[in-house]
Every structure is written in structure tokens, then in C-alpha cells.
Design an enzyme around this catalytic site. Sequence first.
Site, PDB file in Angstrom:
ATOM      1  N   ASP A 245      -6.610  23.567  -7.916  1.00 49.47           N
ATOM      2  CA  ASP A 245      -6.842  22.662  -9.077  1.00 49.47           C
ATOM      3  C   ASP A 245      -6.337  23.152 -10.190  1.00 49.47           C
ATOM      4  O   ASP A 245      -6.570  23.940 -10.972  1.00 49.47           O
ATOM      5  CB  ASP A 245      -8.341  22.160  -9.201  1.00 49.47           C
TER       6      ASP A 245
ATOM      7  N   ARG B 146       0.950  -1.167  -0.077  1.00 43.09           N
ATOM      8  CA  ARG B 146       0.061   0.161  -0.106  1.00 43.09           C
ATOM      9  C   ARG B 146       0.811   1.442   0.059  1.00 43.09           C
ATOM     10  O   ARG B 146       0.468   2.319  -0.116  1.00 43.09           O
ATOM     11  CB  ARG B 146      -0.954   0.229   1.209  1.00 43.09           C
TER      12      ARG B 146
ATOM     13  N   LYS C 237      -5.596  13.736 -17.102  1.00 47.36           N
ATOM     14  CA  LYS C 237      -5.522  14.575 -18.528  1.00 47.36           C
ATOM     15  C   LYS C 237      -4.187  14.843 -19.260  1.00 47.36           C
ATOM     16  O   LYS C 237      -4.136  13.860 -20.137  1.00 47.36           O
ATOM     17  CB  LYS C 237      -6.422  16.014 -18.122  1.00 47.36           C
TER      18      LYS C 237
ATOM     19  N   TYR D 289     -14.754  23.040 -11.100  1.00 47.56           N
ATOM     20  CA  TYR D 289     -15.014  21.561 -11.750  1.00 47.56           C
ATOM     21  C   TYR D 289     -16.430  21.006 -10.943  1.00 47.56           C
ATOM     22  O   TYR D 289     -16.487  20.942  -9.849  1.00 47.56           O
ATOM     23  CB  TYR D 289     -13.890  20.558 -11.632  1.00 47.56           C
TER      24      TYR D 289
HETATM   25  C1  PLP Z   1     -10.850  15.930 -14.947  1.00 56.39           C
HETATM   26  C2  PLP Z   1     -10.779  16.642 -13.794  1.00 56.39           C
HETATM   27  C3  PLP Z   1     -10.753  16.418 -12.520  1.00 56.39           C
HETATM   28  C4  PLP Z   1     -10.847  15.094 -12.020  1.00 56.39           C
HETATM   29  O1  PLP Z   1     -10.183  13.972 -12.613  1.00 56.39           O
HETATM   30  P1  PLP Z   1     -10.381  12.507 -12.903  1.00 56.39           P
HETATM   31  O2  PLP Z   1      -8.943  11.969 -12.724  1.00 56.39           O
HETATM   32  O3  PLP Z   1     -11.336  12.397 -13.920  1.00 56.39           O
HETATM   33  O4  PLP Z   1     -11.180  12.118 -11.470  1.00 56.39           O
HETATM   34  C5  PLP Z   1     -10.721  17.492 -11.601  1.00 56.39           C
HETATM   35  N1  PLP Z   1     -10.523  18.668 -11.892  1.00 56.39           N
HETATM   36  C6  PLP Z   1     -10.571  19.151 -13.165  1.00 56.39           C
HETATM   37  C7  PLP Z   1     -10.258  20.415 -13.431  1.00 56.39           C
HETATM   38  C8  PLP Z   1     -10.713  18.215 -14.162  1.00 56.39           C
HETATM   39  O5  PLP Z   1     -10.926  18.706 -15.381  1.00 56.39           O
END
Ligand code: PLP
Length: 419
Positions: free
Chosen positions: A200, A73, A225, A129
Site C-alpha cells: 500500500d 464497464r 489522497k 491502515y
Molecule cells: C485512505 C487510504 C486508503 C483507502 O483509500 P480510500 O480511497 O479512502 O478508500 C488505503 N490505504 C491508505 C494508506 C490510506 O491512507
Amino acid sequence: MSAPTDKNVSRPATRPATTIVAAGRRREWTGTPGHPGAVVNPPVWRASTHLYPDMATLRAHPGNEDGHFYYGRRGAPTQWALAQALTELEPGAQEGGTVLYPSGVSAICGALMTVLRPGDTLLLTDNAYEPSRAMARGLLADLGIKTVWFDPMDSEAFAALCPGARAVLLEAPGSLTMEVPDMPALIGAAKAQGLAVLVDNTWASPLGFAPLAHGADISIMSLTKHVSGHSDVMMGSTTAGAQWYRPLRLKAQAMGLVVSPDDAAMMLRGLRTMGLRLEKASANALALAQWLSGRAEVAQVLCPMLPGSPGHAFWARDFTGGCGLFSFVLKGGTARARDALIDALTLFGIGYSFGGFESLATPVDPAAIRTASPWPRPRKDGTREEADRFAVRLAIGLEDVADLMADLDKALAAWSAAR
Ligand SMILES: *Cc1c(COP(=O)(O)O)cnc(C)c1O
């Protein structure tokens, strides 16, 4: 799963394009004791059990420490190498480290759980988001944590909300509506009142914006992403300096979060080309944004790199790069006409993501989710039209931009025919 900063990195300080190639490749993770650094990439260490050579070693073991074999873990060199690479890429994280999570949403959750306690107030940007908004309304509300929404473009109103709040979650730009806030002003106001500042940073990645270097406490990214870049693996990260790294790590461990070594290896592979991909996707996106802003069908283009887009001046001042993700608002029309536009695209997939090598299109309806700031936004000429409700978000990939333009041209004709 996490790794602290490697204090023994002997490389000189390098520029980001160089760092992204070398980061995380510690010689003991890419070889054997007899031949450290034998291969370029750390092997995939699939392991739940870690073995100790004898009882003396088990007793003396640093155990529950980062970057040491202990138990599955806590990860193994594949995950440690990814965490280390992300730390090296994040200016301001050098005394801290990176924690990995199974998704971007779990990274946001891990960061919020680390800084908030029952009775606290969270300030949440109105361009957040949607799953972050849902987390505030559901999980955080259930824990007795209050959320106050704010307009990211009104720094003065934000400063007035800070006294008494525990933390703020920022996004720059908002990933649907793309306005870029005055981040130094927002971060400065929050820090003056002792708030924990979470950013974020999925849109920009550390190559485009450096939250910690701008005074924020925790930089959050959906690695799904840009870092993945190939639309086939999910993961998230938090990167922080000395103050928050250990609390983040302990909270993630308490929640039992792990990422697989196979996924970490795929992320490391994607990371090495992220700079190149971001450059190409941003150039494609800016060319399309400029072209769309000259079209009669379009009320407004929301693209941080485009002069005149909301917050462009802040982007130009504070950011070192862009990406392929932007939105445009149609001049009036109907939801059905917008569907016709998206259906007429042949080179764009229909899907909720970005950062892949391929282009995507999705409808966005910010009016339905905003609570603290006005939508629709004003048109190019400054007038504001209630009819301008229908927006399309484009995630631009690595295709030839002339082909994408021709595809969008056809789709705008389909929109005109259907409106
Ligand atoms: C896609 C995204 C997330 C979440 O990511 P996941 O890997 O899909 O859980 C969080 N913040 C932003 C700005 C995003 O575009």
C-alpha cells in the site's frame, strides 16, 4: 477498468517531473483520427454503450481487451489515459499495467482477492491502515483465509513467518504511526519464500517510493489522497508487472468494478501537479515536525523525513520523497486535553484524510489497534511511558508554514491548560 502499457510510447525515458506532465496523453485519446493530439487533456467520454460500425467489425473486434472500445464497464479513453499515466509513473510496471477501482479500499480488496484463495495465509503488517485490518478480520476470515500480524520493524521475525504463507501486505510508512520498515529486507525475505508482495504505497506515491522496482509484485494506491489532491474525488489503483497485471484486471472485471470518466478526468487534473504539491507539503511538514520535536509538550514526533523518527534511516536510504502526513505523541495528558488541542486549531480541518491542499488534524490511538508490536513508542530520550498514549495526526497542506506553526502553538497552549 484498466489499460495495458502502451508499447508505442515514443517519448524518451524521462525523469518523474517530466513524466507526470506527459504520461497517458496518447494522441488518439486527445483528438480525432483526423487531428490526433488536438487537445491537452482527454475529453470526458461518458459512455455505457459502445457502438460498432458493422457486423464484420463486431466479429473481428479484439473485444474484451484493454484499451479498445467494447462496453462501458471496460472504460473509454478518459479512464485508459489515467491508468496509462499511473503505469508510466511506476518504475517496473512497463510490461504490465494499472487497474482502477472506485476507492483505495476496493483496490486493496481487489489485490487481496487476486492473490489469495481459501486456506491461504496472509501476513499483514501491524501498522496497516485500519480498513485493511478490518478486511482481514471480516471478509478474508469469512473466506477461510488466515491472517498473521507482524511487527514491520522486526525483519528477522518477519522472515521466520514467511514459509507457508501465500502473500504479504506491507505499508511504508504506516499511515498512523509512520514507522518506515526496511522494505528491501521485508520484500527480499518474502520473495525468497515465493510470497506475493503487495505494498500500500498511498503515503509515498510512486514519486516517493517505487515498490515494483524494489521487488514487490503489486503497488496499491488510494488516488483519493495525493493524486486527487483536492479532497473532492475518490478512487484507487493497483499497478503491477507482467505476472500480476492480467489476473488483477480479470478479478476487477469479475467484481464489476467501474470508475466514472468524470472522476478519471479529475484525477488526471490532480495528477499533473502532484509532484509540486508533494514537495511543498513535505517541506511544510518537516519544518513543523522539527519545531514540534523541540516542544516540551511533545513526547515524540513520528515523521519519516525527521532524523530520529522510527525508520528515518530506511526512508533516507530507500525513498525519493515524502509527503505532508505525520503524527506526534503528547507527553501524558488525557483524551479530553487532546480534544481541546484539536478544537483550538483554526487553520486545520478535523477529518480522516490527507493529500489535499488543506491541512487536517485527527486523533490517533494506535494502542487500541496494534496486535504484534509495542505501543506507546519510546520517548525522545529513549524511555517508554505508558502515559504517552495520545497522538495527533496532521495532514499538512499548502498553507504558509508560519501560520500553521502559530496555530499549533496556540493549540498546544490550550492542551496545557486542559491537561
Ligand atoms: C485512505 C487510504 C486508503 C483507502 O483509500 P480510500 O480511497 O479512502 O478508500 C488505503 N490505504 C491508505 C494508506 C490510506 O491512507
